[in-house]
Write a protein that holds these residues in place. Structure first.
Motif, PDB file in Angstrom:
ATOM      1  N   ARG A 560       4.874   3.167  -2.573  1.00  0.00           N
ATOM      2  CA  ARG A 560       3.501   3.353  -3.038  1.00  0.00           C
ATOM      3  C   ARG A 560       2.980   1.983  -3.416  1.00  0.00           C
ATOM      4  N   LEU A 561       2.253   1.368  -2.496  1.00  0.00           N
ATOM      5  CA  LEU A 561       1.772   0.002  -2.652  1.00  0.00           C
ATOM      6  C   LEU A 561       0.325   0.050  -3.124  1.00  0.00           C
ATOM      7  N   GLU A 562       0.118  -0.298  -4.392  1.00  0.00           N
ATOM      8  CA  GLU A 562      -1.221  -0.269  -4.980  1.00  0.00           C
ATOM      9  C   GLU A 562      -1.770  -1.684  -5.047  1.00  0.00           C
ATOM     10  N   ILE A 563      -2.918  -1.914  -4.389  1.00  0.00           N
ATOM     11  CA  ILE A 563      -3.547  -3.237  -4.332  1.00  0.00           C
ATOM     12  C   ILE A 563      -4.808  -3.197  -5.165  1.00  0.00           C
ATOM     13  N   PRO A 564      -4.926  -4.009  -6.227  1.00  0.00           N
ATOM     14  CA  PRO A 564      -6.167  -4.045  -7.012  1.00  0.00           C
ATOM     15  C   PRO A 564      -7.310  -4.633  -6.192  1.00  0.00           C
ATOM     16  N   ILE A 565      -8.464  -4.014  -6.291  1.00  0.00           N
ATOM     17  CA  ILE A 565      -9.664  -4.516  -5.623  1.00  0.00           C
ATOM     18  C   ILE A 565     -10.793  -4.534  -6.640  1.00  0.00           C
ATOM     19  N   ALA A 573     -12.450   0.933   1.264  1.00  0.00           N
ATOM     20  CA  ALA A 573     -11.247   0.283   1.805  1.00  0.00           C
ATOM     21  C   ALA A 573     -10.752   1.047   3.020  1.00  0.00           C
ATOM     22  N   ILE A 574     -10.324   0.291   4.072  1.00  0.00           N
ATOM     23  CA  ILE A 574      -9.769   0.867   5.310  1.00  0.00           C
ATOM     24  C   ILE A 574      -8.456   0.149   5.593  1.00  0.00           C
ATOM     25  N   TRP A 575      -7.333   0.922   5.723  1.00  0.00           N
ATOM     26  CA  TRP A 575      -6.018   0.387   6.085  1.00  0.00           C
ATOM     27  C   TRP A 575      -5.807   0.568   7.598  1.00  0.00           C
ATOM     28  N   SER A 576      -5.086  -0.371   8.211  1.00  0.00           N
ATOM     29  CA  SER A 576      -4.794  -0.272   9.650  1.00  0.00           C
ATOM     30  C   SER A 576      -3.504  -0.997   9.961  1.00  0.00           C
ATOM     31  N   ARG A 577      -2.881  -0.590  11.096  1.00  0.00           N
ATOM     32  CA  ARG A 577      -1.666  -1.242  11.591  1.00  0.00           C
ATOM     33  C   ARG A 577      -1.723  -1.222  13.116  1.00  0.00           C
ATOM     34  N   THR A 598      -6.771   0.292  -4.071  1.00  0.00           N
ATOM     35  CA  THR A 598      -6.479   1.046  -2.850  1.00  0.00           C
ATOM     36  C   THR A 598      -4.982   1.068  -2.678  1.00  0.00           C
ATOM     37  N   THR A 599      -4.449   2.189  -2.213  1.00  0.00           N
ATOM     38  CA  THR A 599      -3.001   2.395  -2.197  1.00  0.00           C
ATOM     39  C   THR A 599      -2.551   2.825  -0.816  1.00  0.00           C
ATOM     40  N   TYR A 613       0.449  -4.783   7.922  1.00  0.00           N
ATOM     41  CA  TYR A 613      -0.595  -3.825   7.617  1.00  0.00           C
ATOM     42  C   TYR A 613      -1.828  -4.603   7.143  1.00  0.00           C
ATOM     43  N   HIS A 614      -3.043  -4.132   7.569  1.00  0.00           N
ATOM     44  CA  HIS A 614      -4.299  -4.822   7.284  1.00  0.00           C
ATOM     45  C   HIS A 614      -5.153  -3.976   6.341  1.00  0.00           C
ATOM     46  N   ILE A 615      -5.909  -4.687   5.431  1.00  0.00           N
ATOM     47  CA  ILE A 615      -6.853  -4.043   4.511  1.00  0.00           C
ATOM     48  C   ILE A 615      -8.227  -4.647   4.773  1.00  0.00           C
ATOM     49  N   ASN A 616      -9.257  -3.796   4.912  1.00  0.00           N
ATOM     50  CA  ASN A 616     -10.651  -4.228   5.079  1.00  0.00           C
ATOM     51  C   ASN A 616     -11.483  -3.578   3.970  1.00  0.00           C
ATOM     52  N   LEU A 617     -12.233  -4.399   3.207  1.00  0.00           N
ATOM     53  CA  LEU A 617     -13.119  -3.932   2.150  1.00  0.00           C
ATOM     54  C   LEU A 617     -14.560  -4.267   2.511  1.00  0.00           C
ATOM     55  N   LYS A 618     -15.505  -3.380   2.131  1.00  0.00           N
ATOM     56  CA  LYS A 618     -16.913  -3.597   2.474  1.00  0.00           C
ATOM     57  C   LYS A 618     -17.800  -2.881   1.454  1.00  0.00           C
TER      58      LYS A 618
END
Length: 1168
Positions: A560-565, A573-577, A598-599, A613-618
């Motif tokens: 469970r990887l929690e990334i502060p934004i 937030a959109i995750w992709s691989r 986002t987790t 793994y990629h994170i996109n914020l907008k």
């Protein structure tokens, strides 16, 4: 001049002294509330305001206490502040103490007034709490008053103590009623006791000054002489009268009444005496009159014991027999005791001076004002500098340095000044004097307010300044709120008020600063709103992931990887691989989005989940991108089975290969376990990881089969165990053989012998290998082609006169042991050694055995080459059919299976080596039970006694007769009974026989083998006659005990060990007692500290202390008395060193020890 009047109901006959200002509570406890006159207060040193204090200290004193507390404060970081509360509401007082320098919690106490500890009053209306903030290390103490009442008002105090430190703080509580009218209070009635017949009769009512009630107009009552009432009343009614007429000093009044009640004797000097008491108003005139019985008597007037002289104040008159004294312009100091003397008699009285009440001559007027203006309320009283009290809604106004209320006095004018009036000052104000009161209403209204500059909505970027500004028409304060909550000024937020302008400034805008702000002017219902909107571009916080943004997860675990934004408004937030979006939902790999984070969730991590793994914020302010590398690791595969390469007695060496797959993480080390082959319990051998691929297990049991296995360890954990190794058994070679010696040497052979190893081990012992090499070479030759089990071997085929070195090894399944070397080269040449016989110590004296026992004698000897042995008995050859002789190279054995008496005799042994001959003798005596005595006869019979005598037996059994056993038998029954046992003489007297019986007697002979088989019986019988006979005592000749010295136990040849005490023993008898002399080599031993001589019961002992080889020789014991001299000798041989002792204790024959020591001495004489 007006005449003095009698005392009235409302007069105070004996006013009590004013209590000190610092103890107001004691007035309450004593139940007194005196109303003092102003002049007396000044004399007592009290301020005018003190007259009106009701259990509370004056404002000036309270302020001084607070100033002192502030100067001495050492513990408080926040002190409780005074406050006001309405009846029925709650209020909380807070005190804080810093605990940085305190080792334990300080002690805090709350007080009301001076002494009332509130800890015991905690309950429904009072609660005490305490808390401790660990991050700031501050103790917080709270006192909460619930549903306050009017009597809760007053002065409170908080004290804190810690060891030798002390701090205190005082504060006030004011309790107001929500509604009410201005009180109309009669100050005098407040200090009088309640009327009789009411519910509270007999109790002091101190709350009269604080309660809002209508003061009932006092009805004028006829004057009453209280003194007359008290004189005529019963003592049980004194207290009732005092309460009814307002008498406070009842004790003082009773003391005066006691003096007045004394039985007045008829005076010879006075026809009429003074009245008991007089009363006059302040400033008035009083007249004292007495009438003398004799006008010629001289009269003197006294005040408090001091004589009064005529003056303008004191005027004396004489009218016939009357003597008159006037006191003009009476003041309070004239209130005292007076008496007059005439001759030897006197009479006394009391004067009471009453101060007139202060009246209000100009009433207060109702007043209207606006907020912020200065208000003055003015009244006039009847006297200058009179004591006046001001009240607001029934509560006393106490002006202070920081108070907005000030009181100004200008002669008879008294003015209450209110600076900066507020709406809270709208109330009913009243003024009180001792003789009247006045009240008026003050109404404070607000001025109309205009908004000159309203607040405006603002939108700012994060970190920029926010400034909200407005302007109103009046210079008034106001409150700022955000989202309906009050705004507090901090370092981040500043509130500015300059005149009519109000500002709210935020230097660096935060997301939390967004909201609806409202400014509300105080006392007005107008509001000025504004909205603040804060925006911020999205940001991704990857600080916790390290430099390469790599996250490691163990296979099978949940990630469970929690990334502060951050961003405003919250970004999407959109995750992709691998260009494939990860959706939100319930899959094994899914994304979860929140406003501030986002987790990425992976339920059961697999090896294939590793990757980027990629994170996109907008959001409306911008975009942000980041990449994270996820690495899935696992435990390593088990290693292959280990190999055991070498084995010892309790150890082995094992090796193995690393596992094929390390689990994605480097191998940190290995754990090793072992178990016995027949067991199922594995035991770990190392608790610290083994970094190498080789290991040496130890502390195993020799001869037991073991197995070992391996665990690989990485950062994730421990692998499964490897397959067990092949079973192996720890074995060890034996220790070297011991005591390798030369047994014999010929011209072509050398015979060696040795002892087994001290430690053999579980592998046992298979045999020995004997090797030799010639002097000057290093080529060792095996003497025996096959293993030998015996500890003796002969090396053959050796050249004569050659020198060889010899060694021997012990061999078992583990191999050959370390060799045991002979210490020096051996010369291959036969050596002639003179013969020597080693007679054992027990054979140096007569060897005694019984008939039928076996005889087995071993006599060691020495000599080379092998000696020739010849045995003889009493000078004749031994019959080998009866006696077995067995000879070996080192000893000879005489063996007789069943000894007979014919085997007794002297046996001579002759050992011959070429021309050398050695002889030795052994005495053997075979003994048997003796025969019966030859003749037993009755010598005499008298009374109950019989005298017997007999002759010794012909056959004594080849040993001395040790005694006789005598038995008797009645002729009638012929049953034998033992009378005497172990009797040594050949005659005896039998006593205590039965008279009238006839007896036979028989005697057995006894030696060391036992009693004889048969006994000799008397031929005649002995009749014990009934008639007595005259006994004739036999005549005995004196026995001569004289005897020449004779050794009963001879000295024997002895071996001694150097350094250990040795003793020589023998026994001698003789009469008279012989004198003993010890000699060495024919020289008498006299006063030599190395020798000690003892003689006890005929046993003679010579002790030689720690002998050396020089103490060896021939020792002689000589016994001398008047009848003769006898000597006996023995040889003492001292063997040196611990080697001889150790070998002797191990059972090695002395001849072998001698040979071994001679060889050792010849090889290294300096060490020996």
């Amino acid at each position: 001049m007006p005449e003095p009047t009698k005392k009235e109901e409302n007069e105070v006959l004996a006013p009590a002294p004013a209590p000190p200002p610092e103890e107001p509570n004691k007035e309450k406890e004593a139940g007194t509330a005196p109303a003092k006159e102003p002049n007396k207060e000044k004399e007592a040193g009290t301020s005018p305001g003190k007259e009106w204090s009701i259990g509370e200290p004056p404002a000036g004193e309270e302020q001084d206490k607070q100033n002192a507390n502030s100067q001495l404060s050492t513990l408080f970081v926040e002190k409780p502040q005074g406050g006001a509360v309405k009846v029925g509401e709650n209020i909380t007082f807070i005190a804080k103490v810093k605990a940085e320098d305190l080792l334990r919690k300080p002690t805090v106490k709350w007080f009301k007034g001076k002494w009332m500890d509130l800890a015991s009053k905690a309950g429904k209306h009072l609660q005490l709490k305490e808390t401790f903030e660990r991050h700031s290390r501050v103790y917080t103490f709270e006192m909460q008053i619930i549903k306050a009442k009017e009597n809760y008002a007053g002065n409170y105090r908080c004290e804190v103590t810690y060891k030798d430190k002390f701090d205190s703080c005082s504060f006030d509580l004011e309790v107001h009623e929500s509604t009410g009218t201005t009180p109309n209070i009669d100050i005098r009635s407040a200090f009088k006791r309640s009327g009789e017949g009411q519910d509270d009769a007999g109790e002091l009512d101190f709350s009269g000054l604080l309660k809002r009630r209508e003061v009932k107009p006092q009805e004028e009552q006829p004057e009453v002489d209280v003194w007359e009432l008290l004189k005529n009343a019963k003592p049980s009614e004194y207290e009732k009268i005092a309460f009814q007429y307002g008498i406070t000093d009842l004790r003082g009044m009773l003391r005066r009444l006691k003096r007045m009640r004394r039985v007045e004797k008829k005076s010879a000097a006075f026809a009429r005496i003074l009245d008991p008491a007089y009363q006059v108003d302040k400033g008035g005139r009083v007249r004292f009159v007495v009438e003398l019985a004799d006008p010629k008597l001289e009269v003197k007037w006294y005040k408090n014991g001091q004589e009064i002289r005529p003056s303008t104040k004191y005027i004396f008159e004489h009218k016939g027999c009357e003597r008159i004294m006037f006191i003009n312009n009476c003041v309070l100091t004239d209130d005292s005791e007076y008496y007059v003397t005439a001759g030897d008699e006197k009479c006394s009285t009391e004067l009471f001076v009453r101060e007139p009440p202060v009246m209000v001559t100009k009433q207060l007027e109702d007043t209207k004002a606006y907020c912020g203006e200065r208000v003055e309320l003015e009244c006039e009283v009847s006297e200058d500098d009179a004591n006046v009290k001001w009240f607001k809604n029934g509560e006393e106004i106490v002006p202070g340095p920081k108070s907005r209320y000030h009181i100004r006095v200008e002669g008879k004018k008294h003015i209450l000044v209110i600076d900066g009036a507020t709406k809270a000052d709208t109330a009913e104000y009243s003024v009180m004097t001792t003789g009247g009161q006045s009240s008026a209403k003050l109404s404070v209204d607000l001025k109309p307010l205009k908004i000159l500059t309203p607040l405006t909505d603002q939108t700012v970027n994060l970190g920029k300044e926010i400034c909200l500004k407005c302007e109103v028409s009046e210079n008034i304060t106001g409150k700022w709120t955000k989202n309906g909550l009050p705004v507090q000024e901090t370092d981040h937020l500043k509130i500015v008020h300059k005149g009519r302008i109000h500002k709210l400034v935020i230097a660096n805008a935060l997301v939390e600063d967004e909201g609806d702000y409202v400014f509300t002017p105080d006392a007005y219902s107008v509001t000025l709103p504004a909205k603040v909107h804060v925006i911020d571009p999205p940001k991704i916080n990857l600080d916790g992931l390290g430099a390469d943004n790599t996250v490691t997860v163990i296979a099978g675990n949940k990630l469970r990887l929690e990334i502060p934004i951050s961003g405003e408004p919250p970004p999407k937030a959109i995750w992709s691989r691998a260009d494939k979006a990860i959706m939100e939902g319930s899959g094994r790999i899914r994304a979860e989005n929140y406003p501030d984070s986002t987790t990425l969730v992976i339920d059961i991590a697999e090896k294939d989940d590793s990757g980027v793994y990629h994170i996109n914020l907008k959001n409306e302010a911008g975009e942000a991108h980041a990449s994270i590398n996820i690495k899935v690791v696992d435990i390593p595969d088990p290693p292959v089975a280990p190999n055991v390469t070498d084995v010892g007695d309790d150890w082995c060496i094992m090796t193995w290969e690393p596992p094929l797959y390390d689990g994605g993480s480097p191998i940190l080390g290995y754990f090793i376990e072992r178990k016995k082959k027949q067991s199922s319990r594995w035991m770990r051998l190392n608790f610290d990881l083994c970094k190498e691929t080789t290991f040496e297990p130890k502390k195993m049991i020799e001869g037991v089969a073991y197995e070992v296995r391996i665990f690989a360890v990485n950062a994730v954990g421990i692998s499964k165990p490897s397959m067990p190794s092949k079973p192996f058994v720890p074995l060890a070679v034996t220790s070297p053989p011991t005591l390798l010696t030369v047994d014999s040497v010929t011209d072509t052979t050398v015979t060696m012998k040795w002892r087994p190893p001290d430690q053999i081990g579980a592998a046992g012992l298979d045999g020995y290998v004997l090797e030799y090499c010639f002097e000057g070479t290093d080529d060792w030759i095996v003497a025996n082609t096959e293993l030998i089990e015996k500890t003796k071997f002969t090396i053959t085929g050796l050249p004569t006169d050659s020198r060889i070195f010899v060694r021997v090894k012990a061999v078992n399944a583990a191999g050959a042991s370390e060799p045991k070397y002979y210490s020096q080269p051996i010369l291959v040449k036969e050596i002639i050694e003179p013969p020597k016989i080693r007679i054992p110590r027990h054979l140096k004296q007569t060897y005694i055995r019984r008939v039928g026992e076996a005889i087995n004698l071993v006599i060691p000897f020495q000599g080379k080459p092998r000696p020739e042995l010849i045995w003889t008995k009493d000078g004749a050859p031994i019959d080998k059919n009866q006696i077995n002789i067995r000879n070996s190279e080192t000893d000879t054995i005489i063996f007789i299976r069943k000894a007979e008496r014919s085997h007794s005799g002297k046996y001579d042994l002759q050992v011959k080596v070429e021309k050398f001959v050695e002889t030795a003798s052994i005495d053997i005596r075979v003994i048997d039970r003796p025969g019966p005595p030859q003749l037993v006869k009755i010598d005499d019979v008298w009374g109950e006694n019989v005298a017997l005598s007999w002759t010794p037996p012909r056959d004594n059994g080849n040993t001395a007769i040790t005694g006789y056993t005598i038995q008797k038998a009645d002729k009638k029954s012929m049953e034998w009974f033992t009378v005497i046992e172990h009797y040594h003489r050949t005659n005896a007297t039998i006593t205590e026989l039965v008279i009238g019986n006839e007896y036979y007697f028989r005697v057995f002979a006894e030696n060391m083998c036992g009693l004889s088989e048969d006994a000799t019986m008397t031929k005649e019988s002995a009749v014990i006659a009934k008639d007595g006979k005259i006994y004739k005592n036999p005549v005995y000749e004196d026995f001569d005990f004289s005897e020449a010295p004779m050794f009963t136990q001879p000295l024997v040849n002895t071996y001694a060990v150097a350094g250990y005490n040795a003793t020589l023993n023998c026994s001698v008898r003789g009469n008279p007692k012989p004198k003993i002399t010890w000699m060495k080599n024919k020289v008498a031993i006299i006063d030599d500290p190395r020798y000690r001589m003892f003689s006890n019961q005929g046993v003679c002992t010579l002790e030689i202390r720690k002998p050396s080889p020089y103490d060896g020789g021939t020792y002689c014991c000589k016994a001398v008395n008047d009848l003769g001299t006898v000597e006996i000798e023995c040889k003492l041989e001292v063997k040196g060193g611990l080697s001889f002792c150790r070998l002797l204790l191990q059972g090695v024959p002395p001849n072998i020890i001698d040979s071994y020591l001679r060889d050792l001495h010849s090889s290294s004489p300096e060490e020996y």
